[in-house]
Design an enzyme around this catalytic site. Structure first.
Site, PDB file in Angstrom:
ATOM      1  N   GLU B 247       0.822  -1.188   0.000  1.00 32.57           N
ATOM      2  CA  GLU B 247       0.000   0.000   0.000  1.00 32.57           C
ATOM      3  C   GLU B 247       0.867   1.254   0.000  1.00 32.57           C
ATOM      4  OE1 GLU B 247      -2.563   0.549   3.379  1.00 32.57           O
ATOM      5  OE2 GLU B 247      -3.825   1.940   2.266  1.00 32.57           O
ATOM      6  N   GLU B 374       3.658  10.317  10.526  1.00 29.93           N
ATOM      7  CA  GLU B 374       4.492  10.246  11.735  1.00 29.93           C
ATOM      8  C   GLU B 374       4.957   8.806  11.956  1.00 29.93           C
ATOM      9  OE1 GLU B 374       1.759  12.193  11.463  1.00 29.93           O
ATOM     10  OE2 GLU B 374       3.079  13.936  11.405  1.00 29.93           O
TER      11      GLU B 374
END
Lengths: 346, 392
Positions: B247, B374
């Site tokens: 992905e 993050e």
């Protein structure tokens, strides 16, 4: 398609890296900055022996090139070790002379290129004005033009392109200290005319492209070294009872530095391939590589300085040699604005 | 080192370009995030599938062309350059299918992949939960053994387009021992279930522009047969993570999307921009450079895989890069459009049929989905740079 360096190119890079690690280049840089070029010339001779300068010189003039990709691979390693001296200017001067030769000035080319290939001749190059149209980063101010020649005070030959004229300059003005003390800048004065006419403009444009590519490759190496040194420091430096490299605020800056370098590197490789294939898009590709690699290096330098704390703000830490060079290369041979304009030039 | 395509790859490009020129709708389909648009995009999947363009990289047996990675990249470049519709089947094709190829049974592949390829069955993800976002392994929805299968209970959320999709796939806790042992990724099972099954309640959630792009799913004793477990029960984390790199890495956002968008941005800039506005010019140039860098970086990765290498944590570099590029590119376009930049994509007078506005809204989600940026930066720092693990 196999858009990866081959084993031979990787081995070449590794051998230069090993040789320069052993050469203790920070001490060489400091000597160069103080005006003692002897240790730098010794490194230069070893680089020439390894074939670095021959990559910029065609076989008919005792070189191995021109091989832009191998040259970029080599310049990245030189950047990694902050090798002092007019490295970029020497390979760009070779490109200028080579192109002058193919456009009919073989005698001039033959006079200088074998010496550049062998390392005997350290050359500087300065484009004072005009004629860089079609070059790596456009034309006009910011396209690689500068009133200063790098390390002209110690170079064996200083080539100056002014309009459609190329001169060999013997006299230079006083050294103007650069923010990077290893870069000794001075104005070339007068000189004897080597060639004149449209071929000079064409050759200068080509030389500016080679210089922009070489600068980009050098910046990549600088950035890689800045990142590696800072990662090492962040693993060792302890505050609040933990390595500062375990803190997200620190990690994320280092991750961003890696991202910028990783995405600039393929631009440099593609630009070298475009230059080698002599395709029309090479100017835009080189400009994209130049601005990206130099911005990645500068941002790695800012991160390196900051994460070293006050230590990073000191001259005595060798890191300062990389930090200051990164800033200087950003404006050399194509400013960011000129490069971006070139990317969009029709 | 080279950037050359083979004659076969060039022929593949020509064939794709010709087909797209003859089939891409001349007026963009309604937004994928609406019921009407979803149906139109499903129909488009059927059109793609009919000529075997919906899943070019899959084996021929499942409706593909067994295309190489490079051919797939070529197809994607042509697809987005042609302005073809967004892919409503992307969650199934990019996430579930690679998992089935790696961990599914032959029976599952034969049953699930062809209707996925044709758009007959459109899949939604069921990963996130109200208390489990970035910390996905802490999830609480359960799968409990029952006769012939499992009973699912709990709540899933931020499930893209689940309001209109047919089936969903996700992770469920089948064994509580991992939690008490402080190893929450243990005891998870990867399951598939129909969104119209008994016990499933789907509640649409409007995204930033109000379109019902998300849904939350309430599950109450939803029966799933054993045949719809992927991999071994309890091994769901490993199964899911083995394809998570797909992905983020190569398949989710192909470079063709960005090279095409950067070209459209450049065209818009040439037509409309004030040539004296060099600040804007620099941002357009950066979008062009970014798209090219992403394309080249991907070519290098494709070369590495073709040479027998694999992509691991490197895929996190990609994810941060394209998601930030996408936002910057669309923000530049909206700025360039001046007073038209604020028009909703539903506005009749929205430039380019609202595609800049819609693209901008969509781009804002990029740094969040597929693992927040993050989390990606943590992965980059720890696994690529070797920095020590720390608290998130």
């Amino acid at each position: 398609m196999r858009f990866l360096l081959d084993d031979e190119q990787r081995d070449f890079a590794r051998s230069l890296d090993a040789m320069l690690t052993a050469a203790d280049t920070p001490a060489v840089v400091r000597a160069w900055a103080a005006g003692d070029t002897a240790p730098g010339r010794a490194v230069w001779a070893r680089l020439a022996e390894a074939g670095v300068f021959a990559l910029a010189v065609p076989e008919r003039h005792d070189g191995l090139g021109p091989l832009p990709l191998e040259l970029a691979v080599a310049l990245r390693e030189l950047g990694r070790h902050v090798v002092p001296g007019p490295v970029v200017e020497t390979v760009a001067a070779a490109a200028l002379l080579d192109r002058l030769g193919t456009l009919g000035d073989e005698a001039t080319a033959a006079n200088w290129l074998p010496g550049i290939a062998s390392g005997k001749t350290v050359a500087s190059l300065c484009l004072i004005s005009g004629n860089a149209s079609g070059s790596g980063c456009g034309s006009g101010s910011g396209s690689g033009e500068s009133p200063y020649a790098l390390d002209a005070d110690s170079a064996d030959a200083v080539f100056v392109v002014d309009g459609d004229t190329v001169r060999l300059t013997e006299v230079t003005g006083p050294v103007q200290p650069s923010a990077d003390p290893a870069r000794r800048l001075s104005r070339p004065l007068g000189g004897t005319v080597l060639a004149r006419g449209p071929r000079v403009s064409a050759a200068a444009a080509h030389a500016a492209e080679v210089a922009a590519l070489a600068t980009a490759a050098q910046a990549l190496g600088l950035g890689r070294a800045l990142l590696a040194r800072t990662v090492e420091y962040a693993r060792q430096r302890t505050q609040f009872g933990a390595a500062i490299g375990s803190f997200q605020a620190v990690k994320h800056r280092l991750a961003d530095a890696l991202i910028a370098l990783e995405f600039a590197e393929p631009l440099v490789h593609a630009a070298a391939l475009a230059l080698a294939a002599n395709v029309e898009s090479s100017g835009a590709e080189i400009a994209a590589a130049k601005v990206s690699a130099c911005e990645a290096a500068c941002s790695a330098a800012r991160t390196a300085l900051h994460l070293h704390g006050a230590l990073g703000y000191t001259e005595e830490l060798d890191l300062s040699l990389w930090i200051r060079k990164a800033r200087a290369l950003r404006g050399a041979w194509g400013t960011p604005a000129a490069c971006r304009a070139r990317v969009l030039a029709p | 080192m080279d950037l050359d395509f083979t004659a076969a790859e060039d022929a593949f490009r020509t064939e794709a370009r010709a087909w797209l020129a003859g089939h891409v709708p001349s007026v963009p389909l309604p937004s994928l995030e609406t019921a009407e648009g979803f149906a139109a995009h499903r129909e488009w999947e059927r059109t793609l599938f009919a000529d075997r363009w919906s899943v070019v990289s899959w084996p021929e047996a499942y409706g593909g062309r067994a295309a190489s990675i490079l051919e797939w990249l070529v197809f994607e470049e042509e697809y987005y350059a042609a302005g073809a519709p967004g892919r409503v089947s992307q969650n199934g094709i990019n996430l579930l299918a690679p998992t089935l190829f790696e961990h599914g049974t032959e029976e599952q592949r034969a049953r699930i992949l062809p209707p996925m390829a044709s758009g007959e069955v459109i899949w939604a993800q069921a990963w996130s939960e109200p208390e489990s976002g970035s910390d996905l392994a802490s999830l609480r929805s359960t799968a409990v053994r029952t006769d012939g299968g499992w009973l699912l209970n709990g709540q899933k959320t931020w499930s893209s387009r689940a309001a209109f999709a047919d089936r969903a796939f996700g992770l469920f806790r089948s064994d509580q021992d991992g939690i008490s042992a402080g190893k929450p990724y243990r005891g998870l099972t990867y399951l598939m279930f129909p969104l119209d099954a008994d016990g499933v309640t789907v509640r649409p959630i409007g995204r930033l522009d109000g379109k019902p792009a998300f849904a939350e799913l309430f599950l109450s004793d939803v029966f799933v047969p054993d045949a719809d477990v992927i991999g071994e029960p309890g091994q769901g984390w490993r199964v899911a993570m083995s394809t998570a790199g797909n992905e983020r890495g190569l398949t989710l956002r192909s470079p063709g999307r960005f090279t095409a968008a950067a070209e459209r941005l450049t065209a818009l800039w040439r037509e409309q921009a004030d040539p004296g506005d060099t600040a804007l010019r620099d941002r357009v140039a950066d979008a062009v450079i970014g798209a090219r860098a992403y394309q080249l970086f991907t070519y290098a990765n494709a070369s590495r895989i073709a040479a027998g290498g694999t992509l691991g944590a490197e895929s996190s570099l990609n994810k941060v890069f394209w998601s930030e590029l996408d936002i910057a590119l669309h923000e530049t376009a909206l700025d360039l459009l001046g007073p038209y930049g604020e028009l909703s994509d539903d506005a009749e007078e929205a430039p380019a049929h609202g595609s800049w506005s819609d693209g901008y809204t969509f781009s804002l989600a990029g740094p969040i989905y597929a693992g927040t940026n993050e989390i990606q930066r943590d992965i980059i720092a720890e696994r690529l740079l070797g920095l020590p693990k720390g608290r998130r």
